[in-house]
Write a protein that holds these residues in place. Structure first.
Motif, PDB file in Angstrom:
ATOM      1  N   GLU B 494     -15.446  -6.260  -2.744  1.00 36.74           N
ATOM      2  CA  GLU B 494     -14.203  -5.534  -2.557  1.00 36.74           C
ATOM      3  C   GLU B 494     -13.161  -6.369  -1.827  1.00 36.74           C
ATOM      4  O   GLU B 494     -11.969  -6.273  -2.090  1.00 36.74           O
ATOM      5  CB  GLU B 494     -14.467  -4.244  -1.788  1.00 36.74           C
ATOM      6  CG  GLU B 494     -13.333  -3.246  -1.927  1.00 36.74           C
ATOM      7  CD  GLU B 494     -13.740  -1.870  -1.485  1.00 36.74           C
ATOM      8  OE1 GLU B 494     -14.629  -1.294  -2.121  1.00 36.74           O
ATOM      9  OE2 GLU B 494     -13.157  -1.381  -0.522  1.00 36.74           O
ATOM     10  N   PHE B 497     -11.480  -8.556  -4.125  1.00 38.92           N
ATOM     11  CA  PHE B 497     -10.634  -7.714  -4.973  1.00 38.92           C
ATOM     12  C   PHE B 497      -9.331  -7.340  -4.256  1.00 38.92           C
ATOM     13  O   PHE B 497      -8.240  -7.475  -4.783  1.00 38.92           O
ATOM     14  CB  PHE B 497     -11.444  -6.471  -5.346  1.00 38.92           C
ATOM     15  CG  PHE B 497     -10.612  -5.307  -5.750  1.00 38.92           C
ATOM     16  CD1 PHE B 497      -9.777  -5.408  -6.857  1.00 38.92           C
ATOM     17  CD2 PHE B 497     -10.648  -4.124  -5.037  1.00 38.92           C
ATOM     18  CE1 PHE B 497      -9.017  -4.330  -7.242  1.00 38.92           C
ATOM     19  CE2 PHE B 497      -9.877  -3.068  -5.415  1.00 38.92           C
ATOM     20  CZ  PHE B 497      -9.061  -3.167  -6.520  1.00 38.92           C
ATOM     21  N   LEU B 498      -9.468  -6.948  -3.006  1.00 36.09           N
ATOM     22  CA  LEU B 498      -8.284  -6.526  -2.270  1.00 36.09           C
ATOM     23  C   LEU B 498      -7.328  -7.682  -2.046  1.00 36.09           C
ATOM     24  O   LEU B 498      -6.124  -7.546  -2.192  1.00 36.09           O
ATOM     25  CB  LEU B 498      -8.677  -5.906  -0.931  1.00 36.09           C
ATOM     26  CG  LEU B 498      -9.270  -4.502  -1.033  1.00 36.09           C
ATOM     27  CD1 LEU B 498      -9.665  -4.001   0.336  1.00 36.09           C
ATOM     28  CD2 LEU B 498      -8.269  -3.554  -1.675  1.00 36.09           C
ATOM     29  N   TYR B 501      -5.514  -8.508  -5.028  1.00 40.33           N
ATOM     30  CA  TYR B 501      -4.560  -7.442  -5.283  1.00 40.33           C
ATOM     31  C   TYR B 501      -3.267  -7.677  -4.495  1.00 40.33           C
ATOM     32  O   TYR B 501      -2.175  -7.635  -5.018  1.00 40.33           O
ATOM     33  CB  TYR B 501      -5.221  -6.122  -4.881  1.00 40.33           C
ATOM     34  CG  TYR B 501      -4.297  -4.979  -4.603  1.00 40.33           C
ATOM     35  CD1 TYR B 501      -3.639  -4.344  -5.648  1.00 40.33           C
ATOM     36  CD2 TYR B 501      -4.094  -4.529  -3.311  1.00 40.33           C
ATOM     37  CE1 TYR B 501      -2.809  -3.275  -5.393  1.00 40.33           C
ATOM     38  CE2 TYR B 501      -3.262  -3.474  -3.055  1.00 40.33           C
ATOM     39  CZ  TYR B 501      -2.614  -2.834  -4.096  1.00 40.33           C
ATOM     40  OH  TYR B 501      -1.797  -1.783  -3.844  1.00 40.33           O
ATOM     41  N   GLU B 502      -3.452  -8.024  -3.233  1.00 39.00           N
ATOM     42  CA  GLU B 502      -2.259  -8.218  -2.411  1.00 39.00           C
ATOM     43  C   GLU B 502      -1.524  -9.485  -2.790  1.00 39.00           C
ATOM     44  O   GLU B 502      -0.303  -9.506  -2.867  1.00 39.00           O
ATOM     45  CB  GLU B 502      -2.653  -8.252  -0.943  1.00 39.00           C
ATOM     46  CG  GLU B 502      -3.050  -6.859  -0.470  1.00 39.00           C
ATOM     47  CD  GLU B 502      -3.349  -6.827   0.999  1.00 39.00           C
ATOM     48  OE1 GLU B 502      -3.376  -7.902   1.615  1.00 39.00           O
ATOM     49  OE2 GLU B 502      -3.578  -5.722   1.513  1.00 39.00           O
ATOM     50  N   ASN B 504      -1.374 -10.904  -5.553  1.00 42.39           N
ATOM     51  CA  ASN B 504      -0.679 -10.784  -6.825  1.00 42.39           C
ATOM     52  C   ASN B 504       0.642 -10.067  -6.689  1.00 42.39           C
ATOM     53  O   ASN B 504       1.620 -10.440  -7.306  1.00 42.39           O
ATOM     54  CB  ASN B 504      -1.544 -10.027  -7.821  1.00 42.39           C
ATOM     55  CG  ASN B 504      -2.563 -10.935  -8.431  1.00 42.39           C
ATOM     56  OD1 ASN B 504      -2.451 -12.133  -8.275  1.00 42.39           O
ATOM     57  ND2 ASN B 504      -3.542 -10.371  -9.102  1.00 42.39           N
ATOM     58  N   VAL B 505       0.646  -9.034  -5.911  1.00 39.45           N
ATOM     59  CA  VAL B 505       1.829  -8.173  -5.940  1.00 39.45           C
ATOM     60  C   VAL B 505       2.787  -8.448  -4.796  1.00 39.45           C
ATOM     61  O   VAL B 505       3.944  -8.796  -4.993  1.00 39.45           O
ATOM     62  CB  VAL B 505       1.412  -6.702  -5.892  1.00 39.45           C
ATOM     63  CG1 VAL B 505       2.650  -5.812  -5.952  1.00 39.45           C
ATOM     64  CG2 VAL B 505       0.515  -6.402  -7.068  1.00 39.45           C
ATOM     65  N   PHE B 506       2.279  -8.356  -3.590  1.00 39.27           N
ATOM     66  CA  PHE B 506       3.226  -8.191  -2.500  1.00 39.27           C
ATOM     67  C   PHE B 506       3.723  -9.508  -1.928  1.00 39.27           C
ATOM     68  O   PHE B 506       4.777  -9.550  -1.320  1.00 39.27           O
ATOM     69  CB  PHE B 506       2.599  -7.333  -1.409  1.00 39.27           C
ATOM     70  CG  PHE B 506       2.221  -6.000  -1.951  1.00 39.27           C
ATOM     71  CD1 PHE B 506       3.209  -5.144  -2.399  1.00 39.27           C
ATOM     72  CD2 PHE B 506       0.899  -5.637  -2.091  1.00 39.27           C
ATOM     73  CE1 PHE B 506       2.865  -3.926  -2.924  1.00 39.27           C
ATOM     74  CE2 PHE B 506       0.573  -4.432  -2.620  1.00 39.27           C
ATOM     75  CZ  PHE B 506       1.543  -3.560  -3.041  1.00 39.27           C
ATOM     76  N   ASP B 507       2.927 -10.555  -2.109  1.00 39.53           N
ATOM     77  CA  ASP B 507       3.403 -11.823  -1.574  1.00 39.53           C
ATOM     78  C   ASP B 507       4.252 -12.574  -2.589  1.00 39.53           C
ATOM     79  O   ASP B 507       4.895 -13.552  -2.271  1.00 39.53           O
ATOM     80  CB  ASP B 507       2.214 -12.683  -1.146  1.00 39.53           C
ATOM     81  CG  ASP B 507       1.562 -12.080   0.076  1.00 39.53           C
ATOM     82  OD1 ASP B 507       0.441 -12.456   0.398  1.00 39.53           O
ATOM     83  OD2 ASP B 507       2.214 -11.198   0.692  1.00 39.53           O
TER      84      ASP B 507
END
Lengths: 772, 534
Positions: B494, B497-498, B501-502, B504-507
């Motif tokens: 996990e 995965f997390l 996830y971060e 990819n999107v927020f940075d």
């Protein structure tokens, strides 16, 4: 911070609230310095993002809330979900979890994901920003230090008012923990709350030792605010597990000099100022049905509201009534929850019913409504404003509703869909008629101590017992005649009454309808009820006496406000002359002011529109024949089609109240009162021009006397003018419980009638659309 | 009276109807005749010989003649008196008594009319023993003088019209909406009541009903006996269902049909007892003819009314003509072959994908031309010189459709791999739409899904501006293509995965900007985007 403790069954528990508020206190003092208005804006913008996932603080039913809260299209939940976390959703599928796991994951971790996201943007307590109205309160509570700062902030005026008045417990989250249906969780919640109270108590004692004696006399803010709630939980709560533990705490508090007022029957605890509460079911009722209901009411808001108490005079009806109320206000439906509350506010404002408006305002806020709307109708969306006209016509003169009223709503930029409109009509009808219930039973504001003994002092002097007994006996006899089981031994109780009865009976039956069973009668034997109609309209008793008008009361209250001591001279003679003590006058005046204070104009457009007598000779409108459009055949089907589920519940409600009887009339038992009850029902319909061809309207004159008709007409047509004298002198000698029954009949009949008118025009509009 | 018309009601505003105006439309299949009665109609009944039709509503009560030339007014009973209002109306079914009509006005009386009477009112008798509206009346089919009335007051009363008083009273314990004599027995009748029960009574037994069984959820509005079978009865209710019951087994209905609105009237078609016509009391202005063996789509739909239909009957002489009346005031007669045949245009093909990219489809051949053939038959009959045998048997052969759902699955690629691969590698942000389409086309091409690749290329074409800027081409080339080995890496930890996830999107602030760019691209004015219709 840990994600919210959301139970797997979706039931929100509020355990995390306490933690979060404590955190808020220690971590983010700077956040608290932000103005509350900013919070509202945050809340609003947050709401769009959070739409898909209902707030964990909301009660269970709030999860049904339609996320299209304001003017968002119906795709809002989907788009907002995708908008916030597309990648997360994508990845989540890739983990290959099965559906069940996925759901759990979704429930728990969506929160954490969102929180992470939010924390990245702004290091602040995420849950604190989520549900502003309650959270504000919570922070209020946990940060007494910053009180001065908070009070300097310009909050929207109305909202702070609501908090101070403490309408219901819904804003106050601390005590909500105790309201859990599960025994264990409730026990835990009670322990939590009592811990908080005890902490405050220790602090209070500590402060008291340090500070001077004068400060000791001023209990601190916490106890000031929650004293009444603690008292209610201890002494006025249907849950024994809650009340016993709160009683212990209350005793502890009293020992330490904090006064917790113990409510006693007849004092502080009467739901109505028309009658003594002895005729109602007590909250500690041991009957299983009533007990469950009281518990349900309590779980909902932490209070058994006064109107619920009065309704509980007939528990079987109260249950059905609240089933349909919960359905139309809280279950799945075309309108968003907050809109329903707002429409409820608009509807009750038509009758200036502060009691309902305040409850609905509180519910509106606790459901996450925009507080600015409460400044007035002008701050609400145009779509709601468009409803004003329909609302006022439906409330006062429903027979003048036309298809144009519907067309205005259903066309243009802010068009209502038929389903939404039908839902709105159901809500409006409910609250119009509920105003009659509140005013007609003299229901007192919740949670505001009123010295009922003072109010009641003169109650016995107002009764005209002998005359009323005679009237009752007359009607009982008529009922026996109608139902055909007239028995001699039931009649004579008093020789004087017997005399009066005989003389009046002979005159009554002389103009009873002549029935014709001739073998070949001509059409002329039919007696047209037109004379009856003319009579109904020409009673001069329906011309409201000068002191019954609104302006009179407003002027009076102003006078009282301006000149406190010299009122004795300026007050007009009449109503007040029989009141003995100045104190008593004051308290009655207070009740009056609470009930009839002006100020709801902000929710109405044309405040002057009110009921006018329905004129059967009018060329501008026609009678609504129950045969052409009635509840059972037409309105029911219409509701079933556009607002599925509500029709059955309302049908059950109408059936139950129409058939409800205890077979009693005052002291006479085992009597068929159906003729009396249907006379009331059809009289109400008739007042609004709804005509039942098959009902003999002469029986209304036979069974209902002038005082009773006055009361019925006031309660259904302009409930805000109901006076206590009308309740006491209702024309017949009746028990208080029977008077409540009678009132419920009136308001339910009105509701059915309004539904017929409201839905009939929508139906006509649709038929016309179809034929063109 | 005081000159007030108490029967005034709502709903007449702005209606510009011309009373007694007749519209006759001659079609190949027969005459469609419509007459405007002037106000809403509630019930219709035919004289025994079928030449006259009586119809009435709250403010109308007339007898019309129905002949070769369509409708014409024969008698107008109307007076400003509530006895002349009509909730239900029944002409005596026997030739001997063809001068008698019974009506139930809105005021709870039962009135007998004699059309041969010399008095202007024609009123023969009135009974005033019900305390509420009479909802339904019925003449005994065998006994000349017996009439039944079912009322809102919860009773059924039996009248012998030779007597001034009610002969018998049957207490039903609930409001009676429909009463009907059985055509097979002399003494049996059925009642539909508001509790949803069907009650079967024998007129010789006043104390209690012979049978009672729950049929509907909520009000029963209509009952009709099967014309052939003694044990079958059809019921319709507010729950929008039509049910056919065999009274030997009342635990469940033999057939049931779900309609869209409350069923207010049901009528078996004498020619074919499997056929049943129904009308509704709200929303639905058409009359539907149902074949009980195929309950999902009405066999025929009779149109023409602009408000709800309140009364129906089959013409006594030519049983393929349906006469209807409605709230719009129209009395209408139309041949069965004029009705719409919904199956003619009903779509019978359906396709659907499941997430596993399997395709379920159903496509059946149905006989769409039955009504056309019937029309042709009717036309030839009408034109043939022999007119004695005018009545035709309209036959609708219901061929049961064994709808077979076929499932086509893609066996070349397993679903999950494709799906995961596409989800990982498709791009929806980070470039112009055209570039993204081109990229996705390549991704699809790599996986060997040619159809998807073609779809992306088409979409690219659709979105291409008239003069594609040269940068698009360059951008397509610069977009990195995924490596095949990335595909199977499914994060099981996990934390990994997390973080991905971060990351990819927020940075990736740039991707966010591109996102906005993409949204702006969508707002290109329509004239700049050439749409190639596929």
């Amino acid at each position: 911070m840990k994600p919210g403790n959301i139970n797997t069954d979706g039931q929100a528990i509020n355990k995390n609230l306490n933690i979060s508020s404590d955190d808020a206190l220690s971590v983010t003092p700077d956040w608290l310095k932000n103005s509350l208005i900013n919070q509202y804006e945050d809340h609003k913008s947050q709401q769009n993002r959070d739409d898909g996932s209902p707030s964990p603080h909301s009660p269970k039913w709030a999860r049904f809330e339609d996320p299209t809260d304001t003017t968002l299209p119906s795709t809002a939940p989907m788009s907002s979900m995708l908008g916030t976390s597309p990648n997360w959703m994508k990845d989540n599928i890739f983990t290959g979890r099965d559906d069940a796991e996925y759901n759990v994951y979704n429930d728990q971790d969506e929160e954490s994901q969102l929180n992470k996201y939010k924390n990245k943007q702004r290091k602040s307590n995420s849950s604190a920003t989520r549900n502003t109205p309650r959270q504000q309160h919570e922070d209020d509570l946990s940060s007494e230090d910053s009180d001065s700062e908070l009070s300097n902030v310009t909050t929207p005026q109305l909202y702070s008012q609501e908090i101070d008045e403490g309408v219901t417990l819904s804003e106050s989250h601390l005590f909500r923990q105790c309201l859990h249906p599960n025994v264990e969780k409730r026990k835990q919640g009670v322990t939590n709350v009592i811990d908080v109270i005890k902490t405050h108590l220790t602090e209070y004692i500590k402060n008291a030792k340090q500070e001077s004696q004068e400060d000791l006399l001023q209990p601190n803010r916490f106890f000031n605010r929650y004293r009444s709630i603690i008292a209610r939980f201890a002494y006025d709560c249907p849950f024994e597990d809650i009340s016993t533990r709160f009683q212990e705490v209350a005793a502890l508090l009293i020992k330490n000099g904090i006064s917790i007022q113990k409510p006693t029957l007849g004092y502080l605890n009467s739901p109505s100022w028309f009658f003594k509460p002895t005729s109602l079911e007590t909250i500690n009722n041991k009957q299983p049905g009533a007990k469950t209901l009281f518990c349900e009411f309590f779980l909902e808001n932490g209070i058994v509201a006064n109107h619920s108490r009065v309704l509980m005079a007939y528990p079987q009806f109260a249950e059905v009534f609240f089933n349909s109320y919960h359905f139309i206000m809280r279950n799945i439906g075309p309108l968003p929850i907050t809109w329903r509350n707002y429409i409820g506010i608009m509807a009750a404002s038509r009758h200036n019913c502060h009691y309902i408006v305040r409850r609905q305002e509180a519910e509106f806020l606790s459901n996450g409504g925009d507080p600015t709307w409460l400044k007035g109708i002008k701050y609400a969306p145009h779509k709601i404003q468009n409803l004003l006209k329909y609302n006022q016509v439906l409330a006062h003169q429903p027979w003048t509703l036309t298809e144009q009223h519907v067309e205005v709503l259903c066309k243009g930029a802010d068009a209502w869909s038929i389903a939404e409109l039908v839902h709105a009509v159901v809500i409006m009808c409910h609250f119009h008629s509920m105003s009659g219930f509140v005013y007609g039973n003299g229901i007192l504001p919740d949670n505001e101590p009123t010295n009922i003994d003072l109010l009641m002092q003169d109650i016995d002097k107002l009764k005209k017992t002998v005359a009323l007994e005679g009237e009752s006996l007359k009607v009982v006899e008529t009922l026996h005649k109608i139902s055909g089981d007239y028995e001699e031994e039931n009649t004579c109780l008093d020789p004087i009454i017997e005399q009066t009865r005989e003389s009046s009976l002979s005159s009554q039956f002389s103009h009873k309808r002549i029935k014709s069973h001739d073998t070949c009668p001509s059409a002329q034997t039919f007696i047209p009820p037109s004379g009856v109609f003319a009579n109904l309209n020409n009673y001069d008793c329906f011309v409201p006496p000068p002191y019954a008008s609104m302006t009179y009361w407003n002027n009076l209250s102003q006078q009282v406000n301006t000149s406190s001591d010299s009122t004795q001279q300026t007050r007009p003679e009449g109503l007040f002359q029989q009141l003995k003590s100045q104190q008593q006058k004051q308290s009655q005046q207070n009740v009056r002011r609470q009930q009839q204070q002006p100020g709801l104009e902000r929710y109405v457009a044309d405040a002057h529109l009110s009921y006018t007598d329905f004129d059967v000779r009018s060329k501008d409108y026609n009678l609504l024949s129950a045969q052409e459009y009635n509840w059972k055949d037409h309105a029911f089907t219409m509701l079933n089609r556009f607002y599925n589920g509500s029709a059955d519940l309302l049908d059950m409600e109408f059936d139950l109240i129409y058939n409800l009887t205890e077979k009693k009339f005052n002291k006479v038992t085992n009597i068929d009162t159906s003729a009396f009850r249907s006379a009331i029902w059809f009289y109400v319909h008739r007042l609004y021009g709804m005509m039942h061809d098959d009902f003999n309207y002469e029986s209304t004159n036979l069974l209902l006397n002038i005082n009773l008709k006055k009361y019925i007409k006031t309660v259904t047509c302009y409930p805000e003018r109901t006076r206590r004298e009308q309740w006491i002198d209702m024309g017949f000698s009746l028990r208080n419980k029977e008077k409540i029954h009678l009132n419920m009949l009136c308001v339910e009949a009105r509701k059915q009638m309004e539904l017929c008118y409201g839905l009939q025009v929508i139906n006509a509009y649709m038929t016309r659309q179809y034929s063109h | 009276m005081n000159g007030i018309d108490l029967t005034n009601d709502r709903g007449d505003h702005g209606n510009t109807v011309v009373e007694n105006s007749v519209t006759n439309i001659r079609t190949d299949v027969g005459l469609i005749s419509t007459i405007q009665a002037g106000n809403s109609l509630n019930a219709v009944s035919s004289s025994p010989d079928g030449t006259s039709i009586a119809a009435g509503g709250r403010k109308v009560y007339k007898i019309f003649k129905l002949g070769e030339e369509g409708f014409s007014v024969q008698i107008n009973f109307r007076k400003k008196n509530m006895n002349y209002g009509v909730v239900d109306l029944k002409w005596h079914p026997k030739y001997d008594c063809a001068h008698l009509i019974a009506t139930a006005p809105t005021n709870g009386k039962v009135v007998i009319w004699n059309i041969n009477s010399r008095s202007s009112g024609k009123l023969e008798k009135q009974y005033d023993q019900h305390t509420r509206t009479v909802n339904s009346i019925d003449w005994s089919p065998k006994d000349d003088a017996i009439l039944l009335s079912g009322s809102q007051d919860g009773t059924i009363k039996l009248w012998d019209i030779r007597q001034p008083q009610c002969a018998k009273t049957f207490a039903c314990n609930s409001e009676v909406r429909s009463v009907k004599f059985s055509p097979h027995y002399n003494t049996v009748f059925s009642a539909g009541v508001e509790t949803g029960d069907v009650q079967i009574w024998d007129i010789r037994q006043e104390s209690r009903c012979k049978r009672i069984f729950p049929a509907h959820n909520g009000l029963i509005l209509t009952v009709d006996w099967h014309p052939m079978s003694k044990n079958h009865i059809a019921t319709g209710g507010r729950d929008r269902v039509i049910k056919l019951w065999d009274m030997n087994t009342v635990s469940r209905p033999v057939n049931q049909v779900q309609t869209i609105a409350s069923v207010t009237q049901l009528l078996f078609r004498p020619e074919n007892p499997n056929h049943l016509v129904s009308c509704a009391n709200i929303m639905d202005h058409n009359v539907h003819l149902w074949d009980l063996t195929s309950p999902y789509v009405p066999l025929l739909t009779f149109e023409g009314h602009v408000n709800i239909v309140t009364g129906m009957l089959w013409h006594k002489n030519s049983p393929d003509i349906l006469v209807t009346c409605g709230k719009d005031g129209k009395l209408m007669s139309q041949p069965i072959s004029n009705a719409k045949y919904p199956k003619q245009k009903m779509p019978v093909t359906a396709v659907s994908f499941n997430p596993c990219s399997e395709l379920a489809f159903v496509s059946e051949d149905i006989d769409r031309n039955q009504q056309e053939r019937n029309k042709a038959q009717q036309k030839s009959l009408l034109s043939s010189p022999v007119k004695s045998q005018q009545s035709t048997k309209f036959n609708f052969v219901e061929t049961p459709i064994n709808g077979v759902v076929k499932i086509a699955s893609n066996t070349v690629h397993s679903y999950s791999e494709d799906f995961v691969y596409f989800a990982k590698n498709y791009k929806f942000f980070g470039g112009t739409p055209v570039a993204l389409c081109a990229h996705n086309m390549k991704v699809a091409d790599i996986r060997g899904t040619k159809d998807l690749a073609r779809m992306w290329s088409l979409l690219g074409h659709v979105l291409t501006p008239p003069n594609p800027p040269s940068e698009v081409v360059s951008k397509i080339n610069t977009l990195p293509l995924p490596q095949e080995d990335e595909v199977h890496r499914i994060p099981d930890d996990e934390d990994v995965f997390l973080s991905s996830y971060e990351d990819n999107v927020f940075d990736d602030q740039k991707s966010y900007e591109d996102d906005i760019q993409f949204l702006q691209c969508q707002q290109v004015p329509p004239e700049r985007v050439p749409i190639h219709l596929l």
